[in-house]
Design a protein around this motif. Structure first.
Motif, mmCIF file in Angstrom:
data_model
loop_
_atom_site.group_PDB
_atom_site.id
_atom_site.type_symbol
_atom_site.label_atom_id
_atom_site.label_comp_id
_atom_site.label_asym_id
_atom_site.label_seq_id
_atom_site.Cartn_x
_atom_site.Cartn_y
_atom_site.Cartn_z
ATOM 1 N N TRP A 308 0.807 -1.225 0.000
ATOM 2 C CA TRP A 308 0.000 0.000 0.000
ATOM 3 C C TRP A 308 0.839 1.275 0.000
ATOM 4 O O TRP A 308 0.733 2.122 -0.870
ATOM 5 N N ASP A 338 -2.361 -4.675 -1.860
ATOM 6 C CA ASP A 338 -3.413 -3.889 -1.196
ATOM 7 C C ASP A 338 -4.376 -3.338 -2.240
ATOM 8 O O ASP A 338 -4.503 -3.878 -3.354
ATOM 9 N N ASP A 339 -5.051 -2.264 -1.902
ATOM 10 C CA ASP A 339 -6.041 -1.609 -2.756
ATOM 11 C C ASP A 339 -5.449 -1.335 -4.147
ATOM 12 O O ASP A 339 -4.254 -1.115 -4.285
ATOM 13 N N TRP A 383 -6.118 -7.544 -0.657
ATOM 14 C CA TRP A 383 -6.978 -6.594 0.057
ATOM 15 C C TRP A 383 -8.364 -6.563 -0.597
ATOM 16 O O TRP A 383 -8.466 -6.571 -1.822
ATOM 17 N N ARG A 415 -14.956 9.349 1.491
ATOM 18 C CA ARG A 415 -13.884 8.794 0.646
ATOM 19 C C ARG A 415 -14.463 8.370 -0.719
ATOM 20 O O ARG A 415 -14.124 7.325 -1.251
ATOM 21 N N LYS A 448 -7.120 -9.249 3.581
ATOM 22 C CA LYS A 448 -7.246 -8.062 4.445
ATOM 23 C C LYS A 448 -8.607 -7.450 4.118
ATOM 24 O O LYS A 448 -8.822 -6.986 2.998
ATOM 25 N N ASP A 450 -11.276 -4.689 4.603
ATOM 26 C CA ASP A 450 -11.285 -3.293 5.038
ATOM 27 C C ASP A 450 -12.708 -2.738 5.053
ATOM 28 O O ASP A 450 -13.636 -3.336 4.488
ATOM 29 N N ASN A 452 -13.848 1.397 4.814
ATOM 30 C CA ASN A 452 -13.255 2.725 4.920
ATOM 31 C C ASN A 452 -14.225 3.873 5.140
ATOM 32 O O ASN A 452 -13.925 5.002 4.781
ATOM 33 N N CYS A 498 -9.785 -4.826 9.369
ATOM 34 C CA CYS A 498 -9.261 -3.482 9.168
ATOM 35 C C CYS A 498 -10.453 -2.591 8.875
ATOM 36 O O CYS A 498 -11.398 -3.010 8.212
ATOM 37 N N GLY A 500 -10.107 1.264 7.880
ATOM 38 C CA GLY A 500 -9.313 2.482 7.825
ATOM 39 C C GLY A 500 -8.294 2.477 8.961
ATOM 40 O O GLY A 500 -8.105 3.479 9.640
ATOM 41 N N GLY A 501 -7.656 1.344 9.200
ATOM 42 C CA GLY A 501 -6.809 1.156 10.382
ATOM 43 C C GLY A 501 -7.606 0.383 11.415
ATOM 44 O O GLY A 501 -8.313 -0.573 11.087
ATOM 45 N N ASP A 520 -3.623 3.124 10.514
ATOM 46 C CA ASP A 520 -2.935 3.533 9.284
ATOM 47 C C ASP A 520 -1.715 4.382 9.613
ATOM 48 O O ASP A 520 -0.926 4.698 8.726
ATOM 49 N N TRP A 546 3.771 -2.448 10.749
ATOM 50 C CA TRP A 546 4.664 -2.435 9.579
ATOM 51 C C TRP A 546 5.834 -1.473 9.792
ATOM 52 O O TRP A 546 5.679 -0.399 10.376
HETATM 53 C C1 GLA Z 1 -7.399 1.759 4.496
HETATM 54 C C2 GLA Z 1 -6.444 0.796 5.152
HETATM 55 C C3 GLA Z 1 -5.077 0.948 4.534
HETATM 56 C C4 GLA Z 1 -5.169 0.690 3.066
HETATM 57 C C5 GLA Z 1 -6.179 1.618 2.423
HETATM 58 C C6 GLA Z 1 -6.425 1.247 0.972
HETATM 59 O O1 GLA Z 1 -7.078 3.070 4.808
HETATM 60 O O2 GLA Z 1 -6.409 0.978 6.531
HETATM 61 O O3 GLA Z 1 -4.157 0.077 5.141
HETATM 62 O O4 GLA Z 1 -5.530 -0.643 2.864
HETATM 63 O O5 GLA Z 1 -7.414 1.573 3.095
HETATM 64 O O6 GLA Z 1 -7.343 2.080 0.366
#
Ligand code: GLA
Length: 703
Positions: A308, A338-339, A383, A415, A448, A450, A452, A498, A500-501, A520, A546
């Motif tokens: 990411w 990731d995304d 992700w 978002r 993962k 998520d 958000n 997850c 957004g963290g 995050d 990380w």
């Molecule tokens: C969230 C997650 C990040 C990442 C982004 C991707 O913020 O917490 O680790 O995966 O989304 O858009």
């Protein structure tokens, strides 16, 4: 026996290894809490089981300490149950109706309304070895008409007879989750809650109460953690008669639902505990409990690489392969894209909902990258954000009716995305189907998951279908069912929670998630505070951290690679930097730390955590992990900055055998031998100088 009914005294005794929990049925029929704390002789406590009246302005005082009572009559405290019957009566009179013992460790107290066929079962499940009690409630409607449930909480915990009550909890926001706070409770209510549709980064469903004097190593602490990943509420109420009730469960805010005739509702579990070993004792009991009773597996965390922060949405097959080759050199075990790998996902403005591999980014398909990753000896992870959709997506164009929505309102974009109404059966089926397809088609070992954004406009496009307010609850139930089903279908795949963290971490989702992305914010200094707050409640064995770039993108802080590694090695280690830009020296140093991490991983994963110093109070932080068999221990010590000439700092270790001798490795090749007593009472010198310095100290028992 953990549970005993003392017939003569009408008392129920729940015994754990280091605590007693007592309640009974008093002569007015109230199920009255009597005692919770260090062990006592139950039969000698019966005199505390008595009705007490004060004035015509108050509830009977014993009612304030009821184990579970509905709102009605003179119940003025925060209710645990509120209901409206079909005839409009909204007053409950729950009377004791016997008990059952489904097992050695389980107790069920039955209550029923004096007039209506509404029954409640109050469940207690005892975890004696960790001094914990799991509580939840089931409500049954045996009426011939529906009953509207306005509020149903999982438990009320009573803490009594302290000269002062201090509440400790966490607060936060995105990128600053799990910030510890303490305050003295005065009369009135303190509410911790989420109204955002998920657990949330702003508060977390956990509380601790002490008399204001407990510290890391000593003092009585009463605490509880709720397993619910939607709207939740914990109310700590100090009554004018000087005791504290902590009520917790699904938030009653906008959440009433109809209980049809013959149906029932089960609340989430609220786990409570008592320790006389301070906040450290509390955390260790909670951590062990999670390992033994909550988490879905005992597999240790894999060292992962996540792309990411290296690429953001600029994902390409070639770019990912280059990162994978570097990651493999570091000793990474799992490579996670990731995304940005799917749909038209080139930014956060489009693509969410279209869970097919982007053909421009992966012209030869995803399998090519998976083969490369596997060929390098790593597992492959991906992700997803299944509950979300961008308006600019094929999914939204096809199913605009699937999002949370009020017909006369413009949906709030956060978002650039909306949320799917997971409470709808067709949405649940869509998510389960595409996840099944993804996991069946590709060799994916890790997901993962998520989320958000928060829930807004919690309604449906059409008037028919679900009874409006129950969506808050159904969303979470369906989420749990999807995760449970995916785990059944793909038992070898691991899942990370997850939002957004650290926005969706609680004992509910941790029944399904192997690990948690806690923030995050990957700045290694900010992380120390976040990780410390997290560790008050949740096990380091699920805490993903990380190593990322320096200077850090969020706050511009520069930190040595060793500091970044030490901070991230305190849980599940990951690397999230653009390692294609790392120098050979950085690569070599990083590979060394990964190798050390693998050696100490069993101690971090299964060991006991002791917080020795905290940067909340001083310029240093130190955390010690003692392996389960006591043979090994690890200390991570960090210095923020120091004042010249200040007294030499020593770290007094904990959790060792005072009579045993330990080999203490303070630098590679440099060891001394010390007794546990010396290490714990005199301690070892911190020997850090300068700004942002850190040390890893390893101990091995030698006798
Ligand atoms: C969230 C997650 C990040 C990442 C982004 C991707 O913020 O917490 O680790 O995966 O989304 O858009």
């Amino acid at each position: 026996m953990s549970i005993c009914y003392l017939k003569e005294q009408n008392l129920f005794e729940i015994r754990t290894h280091r605590s007693t929990y007592l309640f009974g049925i008093n002569e007015r029929g109230t199920v009255q809490h009597v005692y919770w704390g260090s062990p006592v002789e139950a039969s000698e406590c019966a005199d505390r089981l008595k009705p007490r009246h004060h004035s015509s302005f108050d509830a009977a005082i014993d009612q304030e300490t009821e184990e579970f009572g509905g709102w009605g009559g003179t119940h003025f405290a925060e209710p645990v149950l509120r209901a409206t019957f079909s005839d409009g009566v909204r007053d409950l009179k729950m009377v004791y109706d016997g008990f059952g013992q489904p097992g050695d460790r389980e107790l069920v107290i039955r209550l029923k309304d004096a007039h209506y066929a509404l029954r409640v079962e109050v469940h207690y499940r005892v975890i004696p070895e960790f001094d914990l009690i799991e509580r939840y409630v089931q409500v049954y409607n045996d009426e011939t008409q529906p009953v509207k449930i306005e509020q149903i909480m999982s438990a009320v915990w009573s803490v009594q007879a302290l000269p002062e009550y201090r509440l400790t909890h966490v607060t936060g926001r995105w990128a600053a989750e799990f910030q510890l706070r303490s305050e003295t409770l005065s009369e009135g209510k303190k509410t911790l809650e989420s109204r955002r549709g998920f657990t949330g980064p702003h508060a977390n469903p956990w509380f601790a109460i002490d008399n204001g004097k407990a510290d890391e190593t000593s003092g009585q602490v009463w605490f509880g953690a709720l397993g619910w990943s939607g709207n939740w509420k914990i109310v700590a109420e100090k009554t004018t008669f000087g005791h504290v009730r902590v009520v917790g469960g699904v938030n009653d805010f906008d959440s009433s639902f109809v209980l049809d005739p013959g149906s029932s509702f089960t609340t989430p579990v609220f786990t409570g505990g008592y320790t006389s070993e301070g906040f450290g004792g509390m955390s260790r009991n909670l951590h062990r409990y999670q390992a033994e009773y909550v988490l879905p597996s005992s597999r240790p965390r894999k060292v992962l690489y996540n792309s990411w922060e290296a690429t953001y949405f600029d994902v390409t097959a070639e770019g990912q392969k280059a990162l994978a080759r570097r990651a493999a050199r570091l000793g990474v075990e799992r490579f996670v894209v990731d995304d940005g790998w799917f749909g038209a996902r080139n930014s956060d403005r489009a693509g969410l909902g279209d869970w097919y591999v982007n053909p421009e980014k992966f012209p030869n398909g995803l399998q090519e990258l998976i083969d490369e990753v596997k060929g390098l000896g790593m597992e492959f992870g991906l992700w997803v954000e299944p509950e979300s959709v961008n308006p600019d997506s094929e999914l939204f164009r096809k199913h605009p009716e699937w999002v949370y929505h009020f017909p006369t309102r413009e949906g709030t974009l956060l978002r650039n995305q909306l949320l799917l109404n997971l409470a709808l059966p067709e949405v649940k089926a869509f998510v389960l189907d595409f996840m099944t397809e993804l996991l069946s088609r590709y060799e994916i070992s890790f997901i993962k998951w998520d989320m958000n954004r928060t829930v807004t406009e919690p309604g449906t496009m059409s008037a028919e279908g679900l009874e409006g307010r129950s969506v808050w609850i159904r969303h979470v139930e369906n989420l749990y069912e999807i995760w449970a089903e995916l785990r059944r279908r793909f038992p070898d795949v691991e899942f990370e929670t997850c939002a957004g963290g650290g926005g969706r971490i609680d004992l509910g989702i941790l029944r399904f998630a192997d690990q948690a992305w806690i923030s995050d914010n990957t700045d290694a200094r900010d992380r120390l505070t976040i990780q410390e707050g997290f560790g008050y409640v949740y096990s380091p064995s699920v805490m993903m951290c990380w190593v990322t770039e320096s200077p850090h993108g969020f706050n511009g802080r520069s930190l040595p690679l060793s500091f970044r590694f030490h901070s991230a090695m305190m849980g599940g280690l990951g690397i999230g930097a653009d390692i294609t830009g790392w120098s050979e020296e950085e690569m070599e140093e990083a590979a060394r730390w990964v190798a050390v991490y693998k050696e100490i991983r069993p101690t971090i994963m299964q060991g006991d955590l002791y917080r020795l110093e905290s940067m909340r109070n001083t310029n240093a932080a130190a955390y010690q992990y003692v392996g389960q068999d006591g043979q090994e221990a690890v200390v991570f010590a960090f210095l923020h900055s120091q004042h010249f000439g200040s007294e030499e700092r020593r770290l007094r270790l904990q959790g060792l055998d005072p009579n045993a001798v330990y080999e203490v490795e303070s630098a590679p090749g440099a060891t001394v031998q010390r007794h546990g007593s010396t290490l714990m009472n005199l301690g070892i010198p911190l020997t850090l100088q300068g700004d942002y310095k850190s040390r890893l100290i390893r101990l091995k028992r030698v006798d």
